[in-house]
Design an enzyme around this catalytic site. Structure first.
Site, PDB file in Angstrom:
ATOM      1  CG  HIS A   1      90.686  49.811  -4.811  1.00  0.00           C
ATOM      2  ND1 HIS A   1      90.541  49.547  -3.469  1.00  0.00           N
ATOM      3  CD2 HIS A   1      91.908  49.334  -5.142  1.00  0.00           C
ATOM      4  CE1 HIS A   1      91.610  48.926  -3.011  1.00  0.00           C
ATOM      5  NE2 HIS A   1      92.463  48.774  -4.022  1.00  0.00           N
TER       6      HIS A   1
ATOM      7  CG  HIS B   1      96.453  48.417  -7.412  1.00  0.00           C
ATOM      8  ND1 HIS B   1      97.180  49.278  -6.617  1.00  0.00           N
ATOM      9  CD2 HIS B   1      95.438  47.950  -6.641  1.00  0.00           C
ATOM     10  CE1 HIS B   1      96.629  49.315  -5.406  1.00  0.00           C
ATOM     11  NE2 HIS B   1      95.572  48.525  -5.396  1.00  0.00           N
TER      12      HIS B   1
ATOM     13  CG  HIS C   1      95.298  50.095  -0.410  1.00  0.00           C
ATOM     14  ND1 HIS C   1      95.337  51.049  -1.381  1.00  0.00           N
ATOM     15  CD2 HIS C   1      95.097  48.907  -1.058  1.00  0.00           C
ATOM     16  CE1 HIS C   1      95.179  50.476  -2.566  1.00  0.00           C
ATOM     17  NE2 HIS C   1      95.023  49.174  -2.400  1.00  0.00           N
TER      18      HIS C   1
ATOM     19  CD  GLU D   1      94.181  44.585   0.959  1.00  0.00           C
ATOM     20  OE1 GLU D   1      95.075  45.455   1.039  1.00  0.00           O
ATOM     21  OE2 GLU D   1      94.086  43.800  -0.016  1.00  0.00           O
TER      22      GLU D   1
ATOM     23  CG  ASP E   1      92.731  45.398  -5.121  1.00  0.00           C
ATOM     24  OD1 ASP E   1      93.429  46.401  -5.313  1.00  0.00           O
ATOM     25  OD2 ASP E   1      92.840  44.684  -4.105  1.00  0.00           O
ATOM     26  CG  ASP E   2      95.809  44.116  -7.744  1.00  0.00           C
ATOM     27  OD1 ASP E   2      96.557  44.952  -8.268  1.00  0.00           O
ATOM     28  OD2 ASP E   2      95.520  44.135  -6.531  1.00  0.00           O
TER      29      ASP E   2
END
Ligand code: ADE
Ligand code: ZN
Length: 354
Positions: A19, A21, A199, A202, A280-281
């Site tokens: 996961h 991005h 997603h 969340e 994630d980021d």
């Protein structure tokens, strides 16, 4: 195991990231350099000012900055530089397999064609496969704040690149954009042979996780931490071993939890769910994969076996063929036993063995 040894185990274990991005790996320095290259005026006076702006109170407050940041990505070399920097980080952290989300609409909406970003990604991925001997898959993610028709158009435009793409996903503003909005495009993607992720849970309620499972037929749930509010959903996730790609530092930075000591990842693991740790980021949330593991291990009573299970889960929840999964899980066992007997020391970097 002491905290130092647990951190050493985390660093040395081969792991997969499921996961991530790619647009969320844009480091402030690269954002600054690309803005200069393309004569773009950023609303920041320095690299430090960019870093200092990374305070969020919700998913939306982050997404506003994330889409603004992505605007500096203009040509093939920019997408190469972005992907290459992330893949080098993977190599440094013993991430031997990664499944990377990209948001085509973030770029096509600005007039940047598939040909531009896919060529940059492909060049970096091929270089990493060759130099680091790692495996890399791509997940095309639809922006859920846009319409389903736009998602369908995005899937169709990707046709020349289908052989580079393993799965489709669903990201962006969750609340008010339930999975049910994207039933048709997910069924089209499934008919094309893509794996499916979304997603859900969340910021959104457990009902969105149910919809992703029952209406979109997903193979994995991204995040899913709010599933713990629904005991029947928890039982279903456990029974069917549907993986959850949990992102602890993201949940902290986006105020899904107030403190990592309150994060439910340890409970989810103890309840027998198929959970994994992911970043994630990472540029926006303060850490790549190892930093996420270490942050959780510092705040929750994770054992050495929990860490090993989380690394194994990352492999078993991936879309890799069975044979490579078995090989990598074997590698995890070997590294785990050598680490516990002290055969590897803290400075050792393992490379090119997978
Ligand atoms: N896009 C990038 N990061 C995201 C996240 N954490 N949730 C939803 N969409 C995203
Ligand atoms: Zn995400």
């Amino acid at each position: 195991m002491s905290e130092v040894n647990l951190n050493q185990l985390i660093k040395l274990l081969p792991k997969a990231e499921l996961h991530l991005h790619i647009e969320g790996t844009l480091e402030p320095q690269l954002m600054w350099d690309l803005a200069q290259k393309h004569c773009i005026t950023l609303p920041f006076s320095s690299v430090k000012a960019i870093q200092e702006a990374y305070h969020f109170d919700s998913l939306q407050s982050f997404l506003d900055l994330y889409y603004q940041g992505a605007d500096v990505l203009r040509d093939e070399d920019d997408f190469f530089a972005l992907m290459w920097a992330y893949l080098c980080k993977c190599h440094e952290q013993n991430v031997v397999h990664t499944e990377i989300m990209f948001d085509p609409q973030t770029h096509t909406e600005r007039g940047i064609d598939y040909a531009v970003f896919m060529a940059g990604f492909e060049r970096a991925i091929n270089k990493a496969k060759k130099e680091f001997d790692m495996s890399v898959y791509l997940i095309l993610s639809f922006l859920r704040h846009l319409s389903e028709q736009e998602a369908i158009d995005t899937l169709q435009q990707a046709k020349p690149y289908y052989s580079m793409i393993t799965a489709v996903g669903l990201d962006s503003s969750e609340l008010g954009n339930p999975p049910s909005k994207f039933q048709r495009v997910f069924s089209l993607a499934k008919a094309e042979g893509f794996k499916l992720v979304a997603h859900a849970g969340e910021e959104g309620p457990p009902e969105y996780v149910w919809e992703a499972i029952n209406l979109l037929n997903v193979d994995r749930i991204d995040h899913g931490v709010r599933s713990s509010e629904d005991p029947s959903l928890m039982a279903y996730l456990k029974q069917h071993q549907i993986p959850l790609t949990v992102c602890p530092l993201s949940n902290l930075k986006l105020c899904v939890v107030d403190d990592l000591s309150q994060h439910n990842i340890h409970d989810l693991l103890n309840d027998g769910l198929h959970v994994t740790i992911n970043s994630d980021d990472p540029s926006y949330f303060g850490g790549y994969l190892n930093e996420n593991f270490i942050a959780v291990a510092e705040k929750l009573p994770l054992t050495e076996q929990d860490i090993i299970n989380l690394a194994s889960n990352s492999i078993s929840a991936s879309f890799l063929p069975l044979e490579r999964k078995q090989h990598l899980i074997e590698c995890i066992k070997v590294v785990a036993s050598k680490t516990s007997t002290g055969e590897y020391n803290a400075c050792e970097q393992r490379t090119n063995e997978y």
